[in-house]
Enzyme design. Structure first.
Site, PDB file in Angstrom:
ATOM      1  N   GLY A 186       0.786  -1.230   0.000  1.00 42.74           N
ATOM      2  CA  GLY A 186       0.000   0.000   0.000  1.00 42.74           C
ATOM      3  C   GLY A 186       0.817   1.277   0.000  1.00 42.74           C
ATOM      4  CD  GLU A 241       2.495   0.483   7.839  1.00 45.57           C
ATOM      5  OE1 GLU A 241       1.949   0.482   6.718  1.00 45.57           O
ATOM      6  OE2 GLU A 241       2.367  -0.442   8.650  1.00 45.57           O
ATOM      7  CG  ASP A 242      -0.608   1.362   3.708  1.00 48.60           C
ATOM      8  OD1 ASP A 242      -0.252   1.072   4.877  1.00 48.60           O
ATOM      9  OD2 ASP A 242      -1.153   0.540   2.959  1.00 48.60           O
ATOM     10  CG  ASP A 245      -7.167  -0.269  11.149  1.00 40.18           C
ATOM     11  OD1 ASP A 245      -7.909   0.591  11.614  1.00 40.18           O
ATOM     12  OD2 ASP A 245      -7.571  -1.386  10.796  1.00 40.18           O
ATOM     13  CB  VAL A 295      -9.942   4.914   3.082  1.00 39.03           C
ATOM     14  CG1 VAL A 295     -10.876   5.819   3.865  1.00 39.03           C
ATOM     15  CG2 VAL A 295      -8.710   4.574   3.913  1.00 39.03           C
ATOM     16  CG  ASP A 301      -5.686  -3.851  -1.000  1.00 45.82           C
ATOM     17  OD1 ASP A 301      -5.141  -3.422   0.035  1.00 45.82           O
ATOM     18  OD2 ASP A 301      -6.046  -5.037  -1.122  1.00 45.82           O
TER      19      ASP A 301
HETATM   20  P1  IMP Z   1      -3.095  -2.520  11.568  1.00 48.47           P
HETATM   21  O1  IMP Z   1      -2.160  -3.604  11.929  1.00 48.47           O
HETATM   22  O2  IMP Z   1      -4.511  -2.807  12.070  1.00 48.47           O
HETATM   23  O3  IMP Z   1      -2.657  -1.156  11.979  1.00 48.47           O
HETATM   24  O4  IMP Z   1      -3.321  -2.604  10.009  1.00 48.47           O
HETATM   25  C1  IMP Z   1      -2.590  -1.901   9.094  1.00 48.47           C
HETATM   26  C2  IMP Z   1      -2.813  -2.525   7.744  1.00 48.47           C
HETATM   27  O5  IMP Z   1      -4.190  -2.865   7.549  1.00 48.47           O
HETATM   28  C3  IMP Z   1      -2.493  -1.528   6.664  1.00 48.47           C
HETATM   29  O6  IMP Z   1      -1.149  -1.610   6.273  1.00 48.47           O
HETATM   30  C4  IMP Z   1      -3.453  -1.913   5.568  1.00 48.47           C
HETATM   31  O7  IMP Z   1      -2.896  -2.889   4.734  1.00 48.47           O
HETATM   32  C5  IMP Z   1      -4.649  -2.480   6.271  1.00 48.47           C
HETATM   33  N1  IMP Z   1      -5.734  -1.491   6.440  1.00 48.47           N
HETATM   34  C6  IMP Z   1      -6.213  -0.995   7.595  1.00 48.47           C
HETATM   35  N2  IMP Z   1      -7.203  -0.126   7.370  1.00 48.47           N
HETATM   36  C7  IMP Z   1      -7.375  -0.064   6.049  1.00 48.47           C
HETATM   37  C8  IMP Z   1      -8.271   0.692   5.185  1.00 48.47           C
HETATM   38  O8  IMP Z   1      -9.121   1.497   5.596  1.00 48.47           O
HETATM   39  N3  IMP Z   1      -8.129   0.487   3.846  1.00 48.47           N
HETATM   40  C9  IMP Z   1      -7.215  -0.379   3.331  1.00 48.47           C
HETATM   41  N4  IMP Z   1      -6.368  -1.088   4.094  1.00 48.47           N
HETATM   42  C10 IMP Z   1      -6.447  -0.928   5.435  1.00 48.47           C
HETATM   43 MG    MG Z   2      -3.637  -4.043   2.600  1.00 47.03          MG
END
Ligand code: IMP
Ligand code: MG
Length: 322
Positions: A186, A241-242, A245, A295, A301
């Site tokens: 991403g 990072e993109d 979350d 999003v 994606d």
């Molecule tokens: P975390 O470990 O929950 O912080 O997740 C981060 C990863 O979840 C990101 O690198 C994304 O690949 C994916 N992700 C979390 N939220 C979204 C979103 O709203 N759209 C797309 N990918 C997301």
């Molecule tokens: Mg992803």
């Protein structure tokens, strides 16, 4: 004064406008946003919705241009339908009636003669698309367009914030070499936009990780599909990072990187979905804090689609259903 009542150019009048801008610049979303504005024609409301969709700022009927005078009295004016501040362009929508189109063409010609500094475009329905193409939305096919509920961050807004962040990073790392580590996939568009704005010597590496989810529940298990190409001991490392979350992915990677003993380790993320954070992780550079909505676009994606969109948008719930 010429015999047809038109004021010749250059005697002061063209700079006068009788009506000051009235409507405020607005960025509404949804469909009931135009409560305060009375559009003369339904096509204007439709055009306003298209502009809103793309988060293009607009002002409705902002200014009237005097075209003809009788002595000091203005006998004819032209009020374009819209002004787009981002493009510095007035837009006049045409109706389908050929007789009116001819009259409008005449007025437009006169306006251009009297006010050569003013950009104005006469838009036919089919011209909407080519105007929007200026903003880089050619990538949207009609099918994916239907899946999008609204644009959360326009391409323009994203680029502006990337510039801000790069400026900050350039200041903070002045005189140092910087190692960027991007987390695929991403991060790709953000990473390439950001790195091109950096002025110090920059090394670029990527990791590719996936998050395990069991039965759709969040977990902190992360699998590394591609590791770093180079050792990072003693380097100034900025992880890119993109989106952050829950924070599980970030925490896992930070621990992994920290164990390799960089001289410093900071985090830069395009999006911060703070409301969903389960593990607290300090973020050093955040382009946008966003609400708790899924999003896509600008790298992000849903089932590997939408990464190529130049903006970040929220999908309609229907787009998730199998
Ligand atoms: P975390 O470990 O929950 O912080 O997740 C981060 C990863 O979840 C990101 O690198 C994304 O690949 C994916 N992700 C979390 N939220 C979204 C979103 O709203 N759209 C797309 N990918 C997301
Ligand atoms: Mg992803």
């Amino acid at each position: 004064m010429t015999e047809n009542g038109r004021k010749p150019r250059g005697n002061g009048h063209p700079s006068i406008h009788l009506l000051e801008p009235v409507a405020s610049t607005r960025y509404p979303k949804g469909s009931s946003q135009h409560a305060g504005i009375k559009f003369v024609h339904p096509s204007e409301a439709e055009f306003a919705r298209i502009l809103d969709f793309y988060r293009i700022k607009w002002i409705y009927e902002p200014r009237s241009f005097p075209l003809r005078w009788d002595g000091d009295r203005v006998t004819e004016m032209f009020t374009p339908d819209f002004y787009l501040p981002g493009l510095d362009t007035y837009v006049e929508l045409t109706t389908m009636k050929q007789s009116l189109v001819t009259k409008k063409n005449r007025k437009l010609r006169e306006l251009r003669e009297l006010y050569p500094e003013v950009n104005i475009r006469l838009l036919y329905r089919r011209d909407y698309q080519s105007l929007l193409a200026k903003y880089g939305y050619r990538a949207i096919t009609p099918t994916t367009l239907e899946d999008i509920d609204h644009v959360l961050l326009s391409a323009e807004e994203i680029q502006r914030r990337v510039d801000d962040l790069a400026e900050q990073i350039n200041r903070d790392y002045a005189g140092l070499e910087l190692w960027l580590v991007g987390i695929l996939k991403g991060v790709a568009p953000f990473m390439t936009d950001l790195m091109r704005k950096l002025t110090m010597p920059v090394h670029v590496d990527y990791m590719f990780v996936t998050k395990y989810t069991r039965d759709g529940s969040e977990s902190d298990a992360v699998r590394i599909l591609k590791d770093l190409d180079h050792p990072i001991e003693g380097v100034h490392l900025l992880m890119v990072e993109d989106i952050v979350d829950t924070g599980f992915t970030l925490r896992y990677i930070l621990n992994y990187l920290r164990a390799r003993k960089p001289a410093s380790l900071k985090v830069c993320t395009l999006l911060d979905k703070r409301a969903r954070r389960l593990v607290d992780q300090p973020l050093d550079y955040v382009a946008f804090e966003i609400p708790d909505e899924y999003v896509v676009g600008y790298g992000l994606d849903h089932r590997e689609l939408y990464r190529n969109l130049p903006f970040v948008c929220v999908l309609k719930p229907e787009a998730y259903r199998p």
